[in-house]
Design a protein around this motif. Structure first.
Motif, short mmCIF file in Angstrom:
data_model
loop_
_atom_site.label_atom_id
_atom_site.label_comp_id
_atom_site.label_asym_id
_atom_site.label_seq_id
_atom_site.Cartn_x
_atom_site.Cartn_y
_atom_site.Cartn_z
N THR A 101 -11.14 -4.31 -8.37
CA THR A 101 -10.35 -3.96 -9.56
C THR A 101 -10.76 -4.71 -10.82
OG1 THR A 101 -8.64 -5.64 -9.22
CG2 THR A 101 -8.37 -3.53 -8.06
N GLY A 102 -11.47 -5.82 -10.64
CA GLY A 102 -11.83 -6.63 -11.80
C GLY A 102 -10.74 -7.59 -12.23
N LYS A 103 -9.63 -7.61 -11.49
CA LYS A 103 -8.49 -8.48 -11.82
C LYS A 103 -8.01 -9.18 -10.55
CE LYS A 103 -6.77 -5.16 -15.29
NZ LYS A 103 -7.71 -4.07 -14.98
N THR A 104 -7.31 -10.27 -10.73
CA THR A 104 -6.64 -10.89 -9.60
C THR A 104 -5.35 -10.12 -9.33
OG1 THR A 104 -5.29 -12.41 -10.90
CG2 THR A 104 -7.51 -13.14 -10.31
N PRO A 105 -4.78 -10.22 -8.12
CA PRO A 105 -3.51 -9.54 -7.85
C PRO A 105 -2.41 -9.93 -8.83
CG PRO A 105 -4.49 -10.24 -5.80
CD PRO A 105 -5.33 -10.84 -6.89
#
Length: 471
Positions: free
Chosen positions: A459-463
């Motif tokens: 996703t390119g992001k952390t949760p």
């Protein structure tokens, strides 16, 4: 109270570290937290912490850059790196940049407490006790680093190392070895492994003590041969590490050192195993397994040989080479099986299933076959599922199933199931019904830090970042 700042791009990690230790007991208090390097730099300027615990991989500014820039604000700040990456290069850079310790996630309370005690000594003006001082010297055999290593040995008063020699010892287990009274250099080399360097003359006495009173909780202790050349420290540690894992082969904890191995005999047996599997000769394969088991029972093999047997057998069976089912470290092998004989038993059963199965269909088989597999995976993606599970379920060669995924889905089985899991994780993160840790378990990842890495990769992001953007 000395002030602590905790920096990590995962709020769950920050909270777990805050709750792990009785900070006040050691004279510390957590005064702030930050979720990226840039935010942490501002917090350092305003809070003026004595200690900063920081992750390495973070958005905007990584932990290594934070250490460099934070040092410019105050040379007294003690930086401790906490990371999920057990990589020598990271540790080397962190220590070179001025970190006082490098601790691996998941956190160990005793390890963090030990770091706090050392920091107290440093801040009180006492000489620091840098367990990690060697790590930045081992990979570079330059003459300059050889001189630094000599100074380290002199500093710790390791006697007669150039004439009497020194040994490397590796202990596998969650705790450090107790009661070291003689001069010793110590180095954390894994989440459950510690290396020690000390004079060879003390080695025999120390070995007898460990045999008579084996340290509780320790699985194996490996002792290298005597060395007199500081340039081979890294090799000595690797050798001691190999010996320490002999507990896996012997099926019992103990103290292990150099022994002779029957390499040629094992190589011969593996060649015969290849022939038996190629010819689908179950009787001969069983005889080969018996002979290999005999070599292990005679304690003529090491964990390196167990590693060889596992990887080569699976490769012979399914032609997977270095594909996703192949183990790549001692630690993976030890985590997968309690001892070598359990591994051999599983491999023999796997070979028998392969022998009984009909010849695998070609890749040109009609897509209905793949659709059935795909439906099963889609319904069970949050369970412990692997190519071997699918092989058992559909009576097919795992290599063939792997080929089907690449041909029909355009991606590997691992990538496909990861995408299903992360898509479901995104749905769950859109509400506050579950914590990030609970979501990781719910979608089939039992290692929180592995889940966050996969999530970020896809996703390119952390949760946590993803959840924040949904509000």
């Amino acid at each position: 109270m000395r002030k602590v700042l905790i920096v990590d791009d995962e709020s769950w990690v920050v909270e777990s570290l805050k709750d792990l230790v009785d900070w006040k007991h050691y004279g510390f208090e957590v005064v702030g937290q930050a979720y990226n390097g840039a935010e942490a730099l501002v917090a350092i300027g305003s809070l003026k912490p004595d200690v900063v615990f920081t992750d390495i991989r973070m958005p905007e500014m990584n932990g290594l850059e934070l250490i460099q820039r934070g040092r410019r604000l105050s040379s007294r700040i003690q930086f401790v790196v906490v990371s999920g990456y057990a990589e020598f290069a990271y540790a080397q850079k962190a220590l070179t940049y001025g970190a006082v310790a490098y601790c691996l996630k998941p956190f160990d309370e005793m390890e963090i407490s030990g770091v706090l005690l050392k920091i107290n000594k440093t801040l009180d003006g006492a000489k620091s006790d840098p367990d990690y001082s060697l790590i930045q010297l081992l990979d570079d055999p330059s003459s300059e680093n050889q001189l630094k290593l000599q100074e380290e040995f002199k500093k710790y008063r390791i006697p007669d190392w150039s004439t009497g020699g020194f040994v490397a010892v590796v202990a596998v287990g969650p705790r450090e070895l107790p009661d070291f009274y003689e001069p010793v250099l110590k180095l954390k080399i894994g989440t459950s492994k510690t290396a020690y360097l000390f004079g060879a003359r003390e080695a025999e006495t120390r070995k007898r003590k460990w045999i008579e009173h084996f340290p509780p909780g320790t699985k194996g202790i490996g002792i290298s041969e005597k060395m007199t050349d500081l340039s081979v420290i890294k090799e000595a540690i690797a050798l001691a590490d190999l010996f320490a894992h002999q507990f896996f082969v012997n099926a019992e904890a103990g103290v292990f050192d150099a022994q002779s191995y029957k390499n040629d005999e094992l190589n011969k047996q593996m060649m015969e195993m290849n022939d038996a599997i190629r010819d689908k000769d179950q009787k001969e394969a069983n005889l080969v397994f018996e002979r290999i088991e005999g070599l292990f029972r005679s304690r003529s093999l090491s964990i390196r040989h167990a590693f060889q047997v596992y990887n080569m057998t699976v490769s012979f069976l399914f032609g997977l080479g270095q594909a996703e089912n192949i183990l790549y470290s001692y630690e993976q092998l030890v985590q997968s099986y309690p001892q070598a004989f359990a591994m051999l038993d599983e491999l023999q059963k796997l070979t028998a299933r392969y022998m009984r199965s009909s010849d695998s269909p070609s890749v040109e088989t009609k897509n209905q076959t793949f659709n059935a597999i795909l439906q099963f995976v889609t319904s069970h993606f949050n369970e412990d599922i692997s190519l071997q599970n699918l092989s058992d379920q559909f009576f097919m060669n795992p290599s063939y199933i792997s080929q089907l995924f690449k041909k029909e889905a355009g991606e590997t089985f691992t990538t496909y199931i990861s995408r299903l899991r992360i898509a479901y994780a995104c749905e769950l993160l859109s509400s506050d019904n579950y914590s990030v840790h609970e979501i990781a378990e719910k979608i089939g990842y039992h290692d929180y830090f592995y889940f966050t890495r996969i999530f970020k990769k896809i996703t390119g992001k952390t949760p946590t970042q993803y959840r924040g953007e949904q509000k």
